[in-house]
Scaffold this motif. Structure first.
Motif, PDB file in Angstrom:
ATOM      1  N   ASP A 121       0.818  -1.221   0.000  1.00 44.62           N
ATOM      2  CA  ASP A 121       0.000   0.000   0.000  1.00 44.62           C
ATOM      3  C   ASP A 121       0.849   1.269   0.000  1.00 44.62           C
ATOM      4  O   ASP A 121       0.432   2.305   0.452  1.00 44.62           O
ATOM      5  CB  ASP A 121      -0.969  -0.018   1.198  1.00 44.62           C
ATOM      6  N   GLN A 122       2.080   1.143  -0.488  1.00 49.19           N
ATOM      7  CA  GLN A 122       2.885   2.358  -0.651  1.00 49.19           C
ATOM      8  C   GLN A 122       3.829   2.225  -1.847  1.00 49.19           C
ATOM      9  O   GLN A 122       4.058   1.120  -2.352  1.00 49.19           O
ATOM     10  CB  GLN A 122       3.675   2.680   0.613  1.00 49.19           C
ATOM     11  N   LEU A 123       4.357   3.371  -2.240  1.00 55.71           N
ATOM     12  CA  LEU A 123       5.262   3.411  -3.388  1.00 55.71           C
ATOM     13  C   LEU A 123       6.488   2.540  -3.109  1.00 55.71           C
ATOM     14  O   LEU A 123       7.018   2.549  -2.000  1.00 55.71           O
ATOM     15  CB  LEU A 123       5.700   4.864  -3.600  1.00 55.71           C
ATOM     16  N   SER A 124       6.912   1.795  -4.114  1.00 51.25           N
ATOM     17  CA  SER A 124       8.131   0.983  -3.965  1.00 51.25           C
ATOM     18  C   SER A 124       8.944   1.092  -5.259  1.00 51.25           C
ATOM     19  O   SER A 124       8.500   1.698  -6.243  1.00 51.25           O
ATOM     20  CB  SER A 124       7.768  -0.496  -3.712  1.00 51.25           C
ATOM     21  N   ILE A 125      10.108   0.470  -5.246  1.00 47.73           N
ATOM     22  CA  ILE A 125      10.922   0.509  -6.462  1.00 47.73           C
ATOM     23  C   ILE A 125      10.270  -0.275  -7.606  1.00 47.73           C
ATOM     24  O   ILE A 125      10.668  -0.124  -8.751  1.00 47.73           O
ATOM     25  CB  ILE A 125      12.384   0.047  -6.229  1.00 47.73           C
ATOM     26  N   ALA A 126       9.244  -1.076  -7.300  1.00 43.10           N
ATOM     27  CA  ALA A 126       8.494  -1.732  -8.385  1.00 43.10           C
ATOM     28  C   ALA A 126       7.839  -0.664  -9.261  1.00 43.10           C
ATOM     29  O   ALA A 126       7.926  -0.708 -10.492  1.00 43.10           O
ATOM     30  CB  ALA A 126       7.431  -2.664  -7.804  1.00 43.10           C
ATOM     31  N   THR A 156       0.213   9.397 -10.189  1.00 37.46           N
ATOM     32  CA  THR A 156       0.609   9.312  -8.770  1.00 37.46           C
ATOM     33  C   THR A 156       2.116   9.473  -8.634  1.00 37.46           C
ATOM     34  O   THR A 156       2.603  10.214  -7.772  1.00 37.46           O
ATOM     35  CB  THR A 156       0.178   7.943  -8.178  1.00 37.46           C
ATOM     36  N   ILE A 157       2.872   8.784  -9.478  1.00 38.46           N
ATOM     37  CA  ILE A 157       4.341   8.870  -9.398  1.00 38.46           C
ATOM     38  C   ILE A 157       4.797  10.296  -9.716  1.00 38.46           C
ATOM     39  O   ILE A 157       5.639  10.866  -9.009  1.00 38.46           O
ATOM     40  CB  ILE A 157       4.989   7.850 -10.358  1.00 38.46           C
ATOM     41  N   GLU A 158       4.213  10.883 -10.737  1.00 35.65           N
ATOM     42  CA  GLU A 158       4.639  12.237 -11.133  1.00 35.65           C
ATOM     43  C   GLU A 158       4.261  13.278 -10.082  1.00 35.65           C
ATOM     44  O   GLU A 158       4.846  14.362 -10.044  1.00 35.65           O
ATOM     45  CB  GLU A 158       4.041  12.584 -12.511  1.00 35.65           C
ATOM     46  N   GLY A 159       3.317  12.926  -9.204  1.00 30.44           N
ATOM     47  CA  GLY A 159       2.908  13.847  -8.148  1.00 30.44           C
ATOM     48  C   GLY A 159       3.737  13.718  -6.877  1.00 30.44           C
ATOM     49  O   GLY A 159       3.507  14.437  -5.902  1.00 30.44           O
ATOM     50  N   GLN A 160       4.691  12.775  -6.855  1.00 30.88           N
ATOM     51  CA  GLN A 160       5.510  12.582  -5.645  1.00 30.88           C
ATOM     52  C   GLN A 160       6.474  13.743  -5.468  1.00 30.88           C
ATOM     53  O   GLN A 160       7.031  14.256  -6.450  1.00 30.88           O
ATOM     54  CB  GLN A 160       6.337  11.283  -5.751  1.00 30.88           C
ATOM     55  N   GLN A 161       6.704  14.087  -4.198  1.00 20.68           N
ATOM     56  CA  GLN A 161       7.659  15.149  -3.907  1.00 20.68           C
ATOM     57  C   GLN A 161       9.042  14.741  -4.439  1.00 20.68           C
ATOM     58  O   GLN A 161       9.477  13.602  -4.224  1.00 20.68           O
ATOM     59  CB  GLN A 161       7.738  15.342  -2.390  1.00 20.68           C
ATOM     60  N   GLY A 162       9.696  15.651  -5.133  1.00 26.89           N
ATOM     61  CA  GLY A 162      11.044  15.365  -5.636  1.00 26.89           C
ATOM     62  C   GLY A 162      11.054  14.675  -6.986  1.00 26.89           C
ATOM     63  O   GLY A 162      12.120  14.375  -7.517  1.00 26.89           O
ATOM     64  N   PHE A 163       9.879  14.416  -7.557  1.00 30.15           N
ATOM     65  CA  PHE A 163       9.843  13.758  -8.875  1.00 30.15           C
ATOM     66  C   PHE A 163      10.568  14.619  -9.917  1.00 30.15           C
ATOM     67  O   PHE A 163      10.356  15.822  -9.996  1.00 30.15           O
ATOM     68  CB  PHE A 163       8.391  13.536  -9.318  1.00 30.15           C
ATOM     69  N   VAL A 164      11.418  13.970 -10.702  1.00 23.84           N
ATOM     70  CA  VAL A 164      12.118  14.675 -11.781  1.00 23.84           C
ATOM     71  C   VAL A 164      11.787  13.958 -13.089  1.00 23.84           C
ATOM     72  O   VAL A 164      12.028  12.758 -13.221  1.00 23.84           O
ATOM     73  CB  VAL A 164      13.651  14.667 -11.571  1.00 23.84           C
ATOM     74  N   ALA A 165      11.222  14.696 -14.035  1.00 21.78           N
ATOM     75  CA  ALA A 165      10.813  14.077 -15.303  1.00 21.78           C
ATOM     76  C   ALA A 165      12.028  13.765 -16.159  1.00 21.78           C
ATOM     77  O   ALA A 165      13.053  14.447 -16.085  1.00 21.78           O
ATOM     78  CB  ALA A 165       9.881  15.016 -16.054  1.00 21.78           C
ATOM     79  N   MET A 166      11.876  12.721 -16.986  1.00 23.52           N
ATOM     80  CA  MET A 166      12.898  12.412 -17.978  1.00 23.52           C
ATOM     81  C   MET A 166      12.917  13.562 -18.991  1.00 23.52           C
ATOM     82  O   MET A 166      11.856  14.064 -19.360  1.00 23.52           O
ATOM     83  CB  MET A 166      12.504  11.104 -18.673  1.00 23.52           C
ATOM     84  N   PRO A 167      14.104  14.000 -19.441  1.00 24.39           N
ATOM     85  CA  PRO A 167      14.123  15.084 -20.426  1.00 24.39           C
ATOM     86  C   PRO A 167      13.344  14.682 -21.677  1.00 24.39           C
ATOM     87  O   PRO A 167      13.316  13.500 -22.036  1.00 24.39           O
ATOM     88  CB  PRO A 167      15.603  15.251 -20.767  1.00 24.39           C
ATOM     89  N   ALA A 168      12.736  15.667 -22.329  1.00 20.48           N
ATOM     90  CA  ALA A 168      11.995  15.387 -23.563  1.00 20.48           C
ATOM     91  C   ALA A 168      12.954  14.806 -24.591  1.00 20.48           C
ATOM     92  O   ALA A 168      14.133  15.160 -24.619  1.00 20.48           O
ATOM     93  CB  ALA A 168      11.379  16.665 -24.089  1.00 20.48           C
ATOM     94  N   THR A 169      12.423  13.893 -25.405  1.00 16.05           N
ATOM     95  CA  THR A 169      13.263  13.288 -26.436  1.00 16.05           C
ATOM     96  C   THR A 169      13.687  14.348 -27.453  1.00 16.05           C
ATOM     97  O   THR A 169      12.862  15.103 -27.927  1.00 16.05           O
ATOM     98  CB  THR A 169      12.479  12.168 -27.131  1.00 16.05           C
ATOM     99  N   GLN A 170      14.970  14.366 -27.743  1.00 17.38           N
ATOM    100  CA  GLN A 170      15.490  15.433 -28.603  1.00 17.38           C
ATOM    101  C   GLN A 170      15.538  15.043 -30.075  1.00 17.38           C
ATOM    102  O   GLN A 170      15.458  15.891 -30.936  1.00 17.38           O
ATOM    103  CB  GLN A 170      16.935  15.780 -28.172  1.00 17.38           C
ATOM    104  N   VAL A 171      15.729  13.764 -30.338  1.00 19.95           N
ATOM    105  CA  VAL A 171      16.046  13.406 -31.730  1.00 19.95           C
ATOM    106  C   VAL A 171      14.999  12.519 -32.378  1.00 19.95           C
ATOM    107  O   VAL A 171      14.391  11.666 -31.731  1.00 19.95           O
ATOM    108  CB  VAL A 171      17.404  12.651 -31.812  1.00 19.95           C
TER     109      VAL A 171
END
Ligand SMILES: N[C@@H](CCC(=O)N[C@@H](CS)C(=O)NCC(=O)O)C(=O)O
Length: 175
Positions: A121-126, A156-171
């Motif tokens: 019932d909580q976020l894990s590395i899965a 839910t994952i993107e709303g976690q504190q400290g979440f950093v998005a993958m950079p947008a695809t450049q090519v």
């Protein structure tokens, strides 16, 4: 953080190979410790810095392992491969990638019915392990529209504190 220029082949040069002889990202260096492979890195980081991300209960830990295997298997050969084909023009089997990707998404969708997270019932590395390639599946031409539970987990994952998005695809992303 050090970005590695994959398009320029920086990962196959001596400086990088001395960290990871496989010539692949990601790699972390934590003091004297070097860890390669995304799942190994997740296990290391959670054990050392974020224990709640890897349950010690035997059954839950085994559940987590199942999704790490899925991330390195069906997800890597499915949605991730489809993205490599579309974005980076990789010479891989597109039909196999689409089928494998959608099959994994179907499994995740059913599993997430009535659950907030993949394990317990909580976020894990899965959840972390499956996140990036699943979130970027549309770049491989695999829509997440039919998978509302999966989309909910992504939000839910993107709303976690400290979440950093993958950079947008450049090519090379097909329009
Ligand atoms: N099993 C490895 C796979 C790593 C992997 O496929 N890395 C890709 C980028 S996502 C890479 O470095 N590709 C460049 C290359 O193979 O030359 C992991 O999960 O860390």
């Amino acid at each position: 953080m050090i970005n590695v220029d994959l398009a320029a082949g920086e990962q196959k040069q001596e400086a990088f190979l001395s960290l990871n002889p496989d010539g692949q990202v990601p790699v972390i260096k934590d003091g004297d410790v070097v860890v390669t492979d995304s799942n190994a890195i997740l296990v290391y980081l959670s054990r050392k810095y974020a224990p709640s991300f890897l349950p010690t209960d035997f059954k839950l830990e085994a559940e987590v392992q199942k999704f790490l295997t899925m991330a390195a298997g069906e997800i890597a050969f499915g949605v991730a491969a489809a993205r490599l084909i579309n974005v980076f023009n990789a010479q891989l089997d597109a039909e196999f990638a689409q089928q494998t990707g959608n099959s994994a998404l179907n499994k995740l969708e059913s599993h997430l019915e009535g659950r907030e997270f993949l394990v317990g019932d909580q976020l894990s590395i899965a959840d972390v392990a499956i996140y990036s390639y699943i979130a970027h599946a549309p770049e491989g031409g695999i829509s997440l529209e039919p998978y509302p539970n999966v989309r909910r987990l992504i939000t839910t994952i993107e709303g976690q504190q400290g979440f950093v998005a993958m950079p947008a695809t450049q090519v090379g992303l097909a329009a």
